[in-house]
Design a protein around this motif. Structure first.
Motif, PDB file in Angstrom:
ATOM      1  N   MET A 136      14.394  22.227  10.003  1.00 54.70           N
ATOM      2  CA  MET A 136      14.577  23.215   8.962  1.00 54.70           C
ATOM      3  C   MET A 136      13.671  22.866   7.783  1.00 54.70           C
ATOM      4  O   MET A 136      13.292  21.714   7.601  1.00 54.70           O
ATOM      5  CB  MET A 136      16.043  23.219   8.502  1.00 54.70           C
ATOM      6  N   PRO A 137      13.292  23.872   6.954  1.00 53.68           N
ATOM      7  CA  PRO A 137      12.493  23.567   5.780  1.00 53.68           C
ATOM      8  C   PRO A 137      13.307  22.784   4.754  1.00 53.68           C
ATOM      9  O   PRO A 137      14.528  22.885   4.697  1.00 53.68           O
ATOM     10  CB  PRO A 137      12.106  24.954   5.250  1.00 53.68           C
ATOM     11  N   GLY A 138      12.600  22.020   3.937  1.00 53.65           N
ATOM     12  CA  GLY A 138      13.254  21.216   2.905  1.00 53.65           C
ATOM     13  C   GLY A 138      12.821  19.781   3.051  1.00 53.65           C
ATOM     14  O   GLY A 138      13.262  19.088   3.970  1.00 53.65           O
ATOM     15  N   THR A 139      11.941  19.324   2.185  1.00 56.37           N
ATOM     16  CA  THR A 139      11.313  18.010   2.349  1.00 56.37           C
ATOM     17  C   THR A 139      11.152  17.337   0.993  1.00 56.37           C
ATOM     18  O   THR A 139      10.824  17.995   0.009  1.00 56.37           O
ATOM     19  CB  THR A 139       9.919  18.163   3.011  1.00 56.37           C
ATOM     20  N   ILE A 140      11.348  16.020   0.965  1.00 51.09           N
ATOM     21  CA  ILE A 140      11.005  15.212  -0.195  1.00 51.09           C
ATOM     22  C   ILE A 140       9.774  14.387   0.171  1.00 51.09           C
ATOM     23  O   ILE A 140       9.825  13.581   1.103  1.00 51.09           O
ATOM     24  CB  ILE A 140      12.165  14.290  -0.604  1.00 51.09           C
ATOM     25  N   ASN A 141       8.687  14.627  -0.531  1.00 51.91           N
ATOM     26  CA  ASN A 141       7.468  13.852  -0.331  1.00 51.91           C
ATOM     27  C   ASN A 141       7.229  12.974  -1.551  1.00 51.91           C
ATOM     28  O   ASN A 141       7.164  13.467  -2.683  1.00 51.91           O
ATOM     29  CB  ASN A 141       6.257  14.770  -0.117  1.00 51.91           C
ATOM     30  N   LEU A 142       7.103  11.680  -1.323  1.00 53.52           N
ATOM     31  CA  LEU A 142       6.909  10.698  -2.387  1.00 53.52           C
ATOM     32  C   LEU A 142       5.531  10.059  -2.238  1.00 53.52           C
ATOM     33  O   LEU A 142       5.210   9.518  -1.174  1.00 53.52           O
ATOM     34  CB  LEU A 142       7.975   9.597  -2.309  1.00 53.52           C
ATOM     35  N   MET A 143       4.727  10.123  -3.283  1.00 54.60           N
ATOM     36  CA  MET A 143       3.447   9.411  -3.317  1.00 54.60           C
ATOM     37  C   MET A 143       3.481   8.457  -4.509  1.00 54.60           C
ATOM     38  O   MET A 143       3.698   8.891  -5.647  1.00 54.60           O
ATOM     39  CB  MET A 143       2.268  10.374  -3.432  1.00 54.60           C
ATOM     40  N   ALA A 144       3.291   7.163  -4.227  1.00 51.57           N
ATOM     41  CA  ALA A 144       3.358   6.144  -5.275  1.00 51.57           C
ATOM     42  C   ALA A 144       2.081   5.309  -5.248  1.00 51.57           C
ATOM     43  O   ALA A 144       1.616   4.900  -4.180  1.00 51.57           O
ATOM     44  CB  ALA A 144       4.575   5.245  -5.067  1.00 51.57           C
ATOM     45  N   PHE A 145       1.539   5.045  -6.442  1.00 52.58           N
ATOM     46  CA  PHE A 145       0.275   4.323  -6.581  1.00 52.58           C
ATOM     47  C   PHE A 145       0.485   3.146  -7.530  1.00 52.58           C
ATOM     48  O   PHE A 145       0.976   3.321  -8.646  1.00 52.58           O
ATOM     49  CB  PHE A 145      -0.812   5.262  -7.105  1.00 52.58           C
ATOM     50  N   LEU A 146       0.133   1.945  -7.066  1.00 57.07           N
ATOM     51  CA  LEU A 146       0.372   0.714  -7.813  1.00 57.07           C
ATOM     52  C   LEU A 146      -0.964   0.086  -8.183  1.00 57.07           C
ATOM     53  O   LEU A 146      -1.799  -0.167  -7.302  1.00 57.07           O
ATOM     54  CB  LEU A 146       1.201  -0.268  -6.987  1.00 57.07           C
ATOM     55  N   ASP A 147      -1.134  -0.167  -9.479  1.00 55.36           N
ATOM     56  CA  ASP A 147      -2.414  -0.644  -9.990  1.00 55.36           C
ATOM     57  C   ASP A 147      -2.548  -2.157  -9.864  1.00 55.36           C
ATOM     58  O   ASP A 147      -2.949  -2.834 -10.802  1.00 55.36           O
ATOM     59  CB  ASP A 147      -2.572  -0.211 -11.449  1.00 55.36           C
ATOM     60  N   GLN A 148      -2.156  -2.695  -8.715  1.00 54.25           N
ATOM     61  CA  GLN A 148      -2.430  -4.087  -8.394  1.00 54.25           C
ATOM     62  C   GLN A 148      -2.335  -4.261  -6.886  1.00 54.25           C
ATOM     63  O   GLN A 148      -1.786  -3.409  -6.174  1.00 54.25           O
ATOM     64  CB  GLN A 148      -1.508  -5.054  -9.129  1.00 54.25           C
ATOM     65  N   SER A 149      -2.894  -5.348  -6.431  1.00 53.61           N
ATOM     66  CA  SER A 149      -2.990  -5.573  -4.997  1.00 53.61           C
ATOM     67  C   SER A 149      -1.657  -6.059  -4.423  1.00 53.61           C
ATOM     68  O   SER A 149      -0.951  -6.860  -5.042  1.00 53.61           O
ATOM     69  CB  SER A 149      -4.083  -6.610  -4.726  1.00 53.61           C
ATOM     70  N   LEU A 150      -1.323  -5.541  -3.222  1.00 50.95           N
ATOM     71  CA  LEU A 150      -0.140  -5.979  -2.486  1.00 50.95           C
ATOM     72  C   LEU A 150      -0.551  -6.404  -1.087  1.00 50.95           C
ATOM     73  O   LEU A 150      -1.469  -5.833  -0.486  1.00 50.95           O
ATOM     74  CB  LEU A 150       0.885  -4.841  -2.362  1.00 50.95           C
ATOM     75  N   THR A 151       0.151  -7.386  -0.539  1.00 51.29           N
ATOM     76  CA  THR A 151      -0.010  -7.676   0.880  1.00 51.29           C
ATOM     77  C   THR A 151       0.566  -6.517   1.686  1.00 51.29           C
ATOM     78  O   THR A 151       1.316  -5.681   1.160  1.00 51.29           O
ATOM     79  CB  THR A 151       0.736  -8.963   1.260  1.00 51.29           C
ATOM     80  N   ASP A 152       0.253  -6.466   2.967  1.00 53.18           N
ATOM     81  CA  ASP A 152       0.831  -5.418   3.812  1.00 53.18           C
ATOM     82  C   ASP A 152       2.350  -5.525   3.844  1.00 53.18           C
ATOM     83  O   ASP A 152       3.058  -4.510   3.854  1.00 53.18           O
ATOM     84  CB  ASP A 152       0.262  -5.504   5.233  1.00 53.18           C
ATOM     85  N   GLY A 153       2.855  -6.751   3.866  1.00 52.07           N
ATOM     86  CA  GLY A 153       4.304  -6.928   3.840  1.00 52.07           C
ATOM     87  C   GLY A 153       4.912  -6.377   2.568  1.00 52.07           C
ATOM     88  O   GLY A 153       5.983  -5.759   2.591  1.00 52.07           O
ATOM     89  N   ALA A 154       4.238  -6.592   1.426  1.00 49.87           N
ATOM     90  CA  ALA A 154       4.742  -6.069   0.162  1.00 49.87           C
ATOM     91  C   ALA A 154       4.653  -4.541   0.116  1.00 49.87           C
ATOM     92  O   ALA A 154       5.490  -3.882  -0.508  1.00 49.87           O
ATOM     93  CB  ALA A 154       3.981  -6.680  -1.008  1.00 49.87           C
ATOM     94  N   LEU A 155       3.649  -3.966   0.772  1.00 42.05           N
ATOM     95  CA  LEU A 155       3.585  -2.503   0.870  1.00 42.05           C
ATOM     96  C   LEU A 155       4.828  -1.963   1.572  1.00 42.05           C
ATOM     97  O   LEU A 155       5.437  -0.984   1.123  1.00 42.05           O
ATOM     98  CB  LEU A 155       2.333  -2.074   1.639  1.00 42.05           C
ATOM     99  N   ILE A 156       5.201  -2.596   2.680  1.00 43.27           N
ATOM    100  CA  ILE A 156       6.404  -2.169   3.394  1.00 43.27           C
ATOM    101  C   ILE A 156       7.639  -2.408   2.533  1.00 43.27           C
ATOM    102  O   ILE A 156       8.571  -1.591   2.494  1.00 43.27           O
ATOM    103  CB  ILE A 156       6.528  -2.909   4.734  1.00 43.27           C
ATOM    104  N   ASN A 157       7.653  -3.514   1.806  1.00 39.94           N
ATOM    105  CA  ASN A 157       8.743  -3.804   0.873  1.00 39.94           C
ATOM    106  C   ASN A 157       8.850  -2.698  -0.182  1.00 39.94           C
ATOM    107  O   ASN A 157       9.955  -2.267  -0.556  1.00 39.94           O
ATOM    108  CB  ASN A 157       8.452  -5.145   0.200  1.00 39.94           C
ATOM    109  N   ALA A 158       7.707  -2.198  -0.657  1.00 36.28           N
ATOM    110  CA  ALA A 158       7.705  -1.111  -1.641  1.00 36.28           C
ATOM    111  C   ALA A 158       8.249   0.183  -1.042  1.00 36.28           C
ATOM    112  O   ALA A 158       8.972   0.931  -1.711  1.00 36.28           O
ATOM    113  CB  ALA A 158       6.292  -0.901  -2.177  1.00 36.28           C
TER     114      ALA A 158
END
Length: 238
Positions: A136-158
């Motif tokens: 069905m229609p109805g979606t929450i789309n979240l885009m987040a941008f962080l101005d510092q470097s993260l490991t891939d693990g920290a990306l998943i943590n975010a």
């Protein structure tokens, strides 16, 4: 800080080297260099480096059987300067013109988020029955941008942290699953992008009690609250 949504076709500075604009039925965010990204987008999903981030509005009756192929054709026609391999893209039936644009800063931690929301498809994870066929229609789309470097693990943590913030915010807003009446944790078609600038010593954690996680959760909560309220007001008027 809640940003004024950019006028169509006008750029909105989000973070150094990162700008966004509303272009027709799309939100386009561009980076001056590749950012490390975790995405559940229909295009460019997974973990990789991206420069272009798209949230595209489609009609509520959209039923394309090969949406990725159709989306690629759309992007090539409308954004020929955005190479497909450097792009991740989400789709929604929510109004991108009602997106919430929010910035948060604490010390050297800077975050920008762009959120669109529709909640007619609200669900409670593990409680709402599964369904077959098209959602069905109805979606929450979240885009987040962080101005510092993260490991891939920290990306998943975010991703974990902003998902927890999303679910908490929906409960605070009183959003329930229409089938079961349970408190909603999201919708059946939510998508997420978290991108971090590359370079420098990467942060290894982005959980809810880290500075990054706390700031991210606050930004997501503020943006989602604004977007859901705008959606509810608009659908009530309709």
């Amino acid at each position: 800080m809640v940003l004024t949504a950019p006028a169509p076709g006008c750029w909105q500075p989000l973070l150094p080297g990162l700008n966004g604009r509303l272009e027709g039925d799309c939100i386009l965010v561009t980076a001056d260099a590749p950012w490390r990204c975790a995405s559940s987008g229909i295009l460019g999903g997974g973990i990789g480096e991206k420069r272009f981030f798209v949230n595209r509005q489609v009609h509520k009756d959209y039923d394309e059987r090969q949406p990725r192929r159709e989306l690629i054709a759309f992007l090539r026609d409308n954004f020929p300067d955005c190479p497909i391999e450097e792009t991740t893209a989400l789709m929604t039936a929510a109004w991108v013109s009602q997106a919430a644009w929010v910035q948060r800063r604490c010390g050297d931690t800077n975050i920008a988020v762009v959120v669109t929301a529709g909640v007619s498809n609200a669900c409670a994870t593990g409680i709402t029955p599964c369904w077959e066929g098209l959602p069905m229609p109805g979606t929450i789309n979240l885009m987040a941008f962080l101005d510092q470097s993260l490991t891939d693990g920290a990306l998943i943590n975010a991703v974990q942290t902003l998902t927890e913030a999303k679910s908490r915010t929906l409960r605070e807003l009183g959003i329930r699953c229409p089938q079961t009446g349970a408190w909603a944790t999201g919708t059946g078609t939510d998508a997420v992008v978290v991108a971090s600038r590359t370079g420098g010593a990467p942060q290894e954690y982005a959980g809810p009690t880290t500075r990054i996680g706390t700031l991210l959760a606050a930004a997501i909560s503020a943006a989602l609250s604004q977007a859901v309220r705008a959606y509810l007001q608009a659908t009530s008027r309709a």
